[in-house]
Design a protein around this motif. Structure first.
Motif, PDB file in Angstrom:
ATOM      1  N   ALA A  68       0.853  -1.190   0.000  1.00  0.00           N
ATOM      2  CA  ALA A  68       0.000   0.000   0.000  1.00  0.00           C
ATOM      3  C   ALA A  68       0.887   1.238   0.000  1.00  0.00           C
ATOM      4  O   ALA A  68       1.943   1.264   0.638  1.00  0.00           O
ATOM      5  CB  ALA A  68      -0.906  -0.001   1.228  1.00  0.00           C
ATOM      6  N   LEU A  69       0.466   2.271  -0.704  1.00  0.00           N
ATOM      7  CA  LEU A  69       1.222   3.523  -0.710  1.00  0.00           C
ATOM      8  C   LEU A  69       1.358   4.059   0.707  1.00  0.00           C
ATOM      9  O   LEU A  69       2.385   4.661   1.068  1.00  0.00           O
ATOM     10  CB  LEU A  69       0.516   4.546  -1.607  1.00  0.00           C
ATOM     11  N   GLU A  70       0.361   3.821   1.539  1.00  0.00           N
ATOM     12  CA  GLU A  70       0.398   4.292   2.933  1.00  0.00           C
ATOM     13  C   GLU A  70       1.581   3.697   3.689  1.00  0.00           C
ATOM     14  O   GLU A  70       2.116   4.327   4.606  1.00  0.00           O
ATOM     15  CB  GLU A  70      -0.913   3.944   3.644  1.00  0.00           C
ATOM     16  N   ILE A 107      -0.721   1.423 -13.147  1.00  0.00           N
ATOM     17  CA  ILE A 107      -1.350   2.382 -12.230  1.00  0.00           C
ATOM     18  C   ILE A 107      -0.592   2.423 -10.900  1.00  0.00           C
ATOM     19  O   ILE A 107      -0.344   3.504 -10.347  1.00  0.00           O
ATOM     20  CB  ILE A 107      -2.835   2.027 -12.011  1.00  0.00           C
ATOM     21  N   SER A 108      -0.207   1.255 -10.381  1.00  0.00           N
ATOM     22  CA  SER A 108       0.533   1.200  -9.109  1.00  0.00           C
ATOM     23  C   SER A 108       1.856   1.938  -9.218  1.00  0.00           C
ATOM     24  O   SER A 108       2.236   2.710  -8.321  1.00  0.00           O
ATOM     25  CB  SER A 108       0.769  -0.251  -8.697  1.00  0.00           C
ATOM     26  N   ILE A 109       2.590   1.695 -10.296  1.00  0.00           N
ATOM     27  CA  ILE A 109       3.872   2.376 -10.490  1.00  0.00           C
ATOM     28  C   ILE A 109       3.665   3.888 -10.526  1.00  0.00           C
ATOM     29  O   ILE A 109       4.388   4.657  -9.868  1.00  0.00           O
ATOM     30  CB  ILE A 109       4.555   1.898 -11.785  1.00  0.00           C
ATOM     31  N   CYS A 110       2.665   4.341 -11.260  1.00  0.00           N
ATOM     32  CA  CYS A 110       2.402   5.774 -11.372  1.00  0.00           C
ATOM     33  C   CYS A 110       2.031   6.384 -10.028  1.00  0.00           C
ATOM     34  O   CYS A 110       2.437   7.515  -9.712  1.00  0.00           O
ATOM     35  CB  CYS A 110       1.304   6.028 -12.399  1.00  0.00           C
ATOM     36  N   GLU A 111       1.267   5.667  -9.217  1.00  0.00           N
ATOM     37  CA  GLU A 111       0.895   6.179  -7.893  1.00  0.00           C
ATOM     38  C   GLU A 111       2.122   6.380  -7.017  1.00  0.00           C
ATOM     39  O   GLU A 111       2.246   7.402  -6.334  1.00  0.00           O
ATOM     40  CB  GLU A 111      -0.090   5.218  -7.220  1.00  0.00           C
ATOM     41  N   GLY A 136       5.955  11.299  -4.715  1.00  0.00           N
ATOM     42  CA  GLY A 136       7.116  12.057  -4.271  1.00  0.00           C
ATOM     43  C   GLY A 136       7.882  11.388  -3.141  1.00  0.00           C
ATOM     44  O   GLY A 136       8.789  11.979  -2.551  1.00  0.00           O
ATOM     45  N   LEU A 137       7.546  10.123  -2.863  1.00  0.00           N
ATOM     46  CA  LEU A 137       8.166   9.403  -1.742  1.00  0.00           C
ATOM     47  C   LEU A 137       9.372   8.562  -2.172  1.00  0.00           C
ATOM     48  O   LEU A 137       9.995   7.916  -1.340  1.00  0.00           O
ATOM     49  CB  LEU A 137       7.129   8.499  -1.071  1.00  0.00           C
ATOM     50  N   GLY A 143      18.776   5.535  -5.577  1.00  0.00           N
ATOM     51  CA  GLY A 143      18.780   4.107  -5.881  1.00  0.00           C
ATOM     52  C   GLY A 143      17.446   3.427  -5.679  1.00  0.00           C
ATOM     53  O   GLY A 143      17.366   2.198  -5.756  1.00  0.00           O
ATOM     54  N   ASP A 144      16.378   4.190  -5.443  1.00  0.00           N
ATOM     55  CA  ASP A 144      15.048   3.583  -5.330  1.00  0.00           C
ATOM     56  C   ASP A 144      14.635   3.029  -6.696  1.00  0.00           C
ATOM     57  O   ASP A 144      14.860   3.663  -7.736  1.00  0.00           O
ATOM     58  CB  ASP A 144      14.022   4.615  -4.864  1.00  0.00           C
ATOM     59  N   ARG A 145      14.012   1.851  -6.680  1.00  0.00           N
ATOM     60  CA  ARG A 145      13.620   1.189  -7.928  1.00  0.00           C
ATOM     61  C   ARG A 145      12.285   0.472  -7.753  1.00  0.00           C
ATOM     62  O   ARG A 145      11.770   0.357  -6.640  1.00  0.00           O
ATOM     63  CB  ARG A 145      14.682   0.164  -8.360  1.00  0.00           C
ATOM     64  N   PHE A 146      11.780  -0.043  -8.877  1.00  0.00           N
ATOM     65  CA  PHE A 146      10.584  -0.885  -8.861  1.00  0.00           C
ATOM     66  C   PHE A 146      10.982  -2.318  -9.214  1.00  0.00           C
ATOM     67  O   PHE A 146      11.907  -2.561  -9.991  1.00  0.00           O
ATOM     68  CB  PHE A 146       9.549  -0.376  -9.866  1.00  0.00           C
TER      69      PHE A 146
END
Length: 278
Positions: free
Chosen positions: A47-49, A94-98, A103-104, A110-113
């Motif tokens: 979750a984004l939260e 959609i998840s990637i875009c969120e 901005g987190l 080095g943050d990645r998906f």
């Protein structure tokens, strides 16, 4: 020749903000963030939260975070996993875009998906004892990699059935062509990366593509057997080969929890912090 003791980096799969911060405190070099309650499914999109909670915590996360993008667990019924419909691809985009728009995350840190998709063909692979031929799904992966930019992309253990094949290196090269920076694999669909045969397969992939694709050895990583595998794989450049673990605790009946086994993690970090390449 004097062998130089070197550190091998360890990435920890976390299923909560609290676990991620604890892993950082103990010495993890990176976090893979997954949804709460998704360990038994192999990790799902958090979750984004959860990332908001992680970023807002007073202790602050200062190491890179890899965010898992996986809309569901194995489909069951003997059906292969990591084969996605157009609807599921849309959910992943959609998840990637969120996460990007939140901005987190910071690509410079080095943050990645983390994601992966494969395709299974009807023809039987003659070199694989009757197993259907499996390859990277270039169409889906290209769409996800492009969506993730400017953030980097990690192909996860959807690669495991491919890693066991004679064309594993060619498929790893395909990941480079698609724009992936990292590949997480156990080296085979059976067993973890510490099994000698699987370690050898990872070794071969790293030897061939390690200069262009960071290999992350994961699957069943615990302190037992880690020293031998680390010594074998530590011959490559420091950032070419990492290890990956969830380091979870187990309950009284042997059931997996999502709590961090701190004693186990400390032991693994000690092993990887004092590795003599074989």
């Amino acid at each position: 020749m004097v062998l130089t003791i070197r550190k091998v980096h360890l990435e920890v799969a976390a299923f909560s903000a609290e676990t991620a911060l604890k892993a950082q405190t103990l010495g993890a070099s990176r976090i893979e963030l997954n949804a709460r309650g998704s360990y038994d499914e192999g990790g799902l999109t958090p979750a984004l939260e959860e990332l908001k909670k992680l970023r807002a915590h007073p202790r602050k996360l200062t190491i890179p975070v890899h965010v898992m993008i996986r809309p569901r667990g194995p489909p069951g019924g003997g059906k292969p996993d990591f084969i996605y419909s157009a609807k599921e691809l849309a959910e992943m985009i959609i998840s990637i875009c969120e996460f990007k728009n939140s901005g987190l995350m910071n690509a410079a840190d080095g943050d990645r998906f983390v994601f992966g998709a494969i395709q299974e063909f009807d023809n039987i692979d003659p070199q694989m004892d009757g197993v259907r031929r499996t390859e990277v799904d270039e169409t889906i992966c290209k769409a996800l990699v492009e969506t993730a930019k400017p953030f980097g992309s990690v192909f996860h253990r959807a690669f495991d059935p491919i890693a066991a094949t004679p064309y594993a290196v060619r498929q790893a090269e395909k990941l480079i062509d698609l724009g992936f920076q990292c590949l997480l694999t156990a080296g085979d669909r059976v067993g973890g990366c510490l099994y000698q045969d699987n370690t050898d397969k990872i070794d071969n992939i790293c030897r061939r593509v390690g200069e262009k694709l960071q290999i992350i050895a994961g699957g069943g990583v615990r302190k037992g057997g880690l020293k031998k595998a680390a010594e074998q794989l530590a011959v490559y450049e420091e950032n070419a080969l990492w290890f990956h673990t969830a380091s979870i605790q187990y309950g009284p009946k042997g059931e997996a929890t999502e709590e961090l086994d701190t004693t186990e993690l400390i032991a693994m970090l000690n092993i990887l912090g004092q590795t003599k390449p074989a």
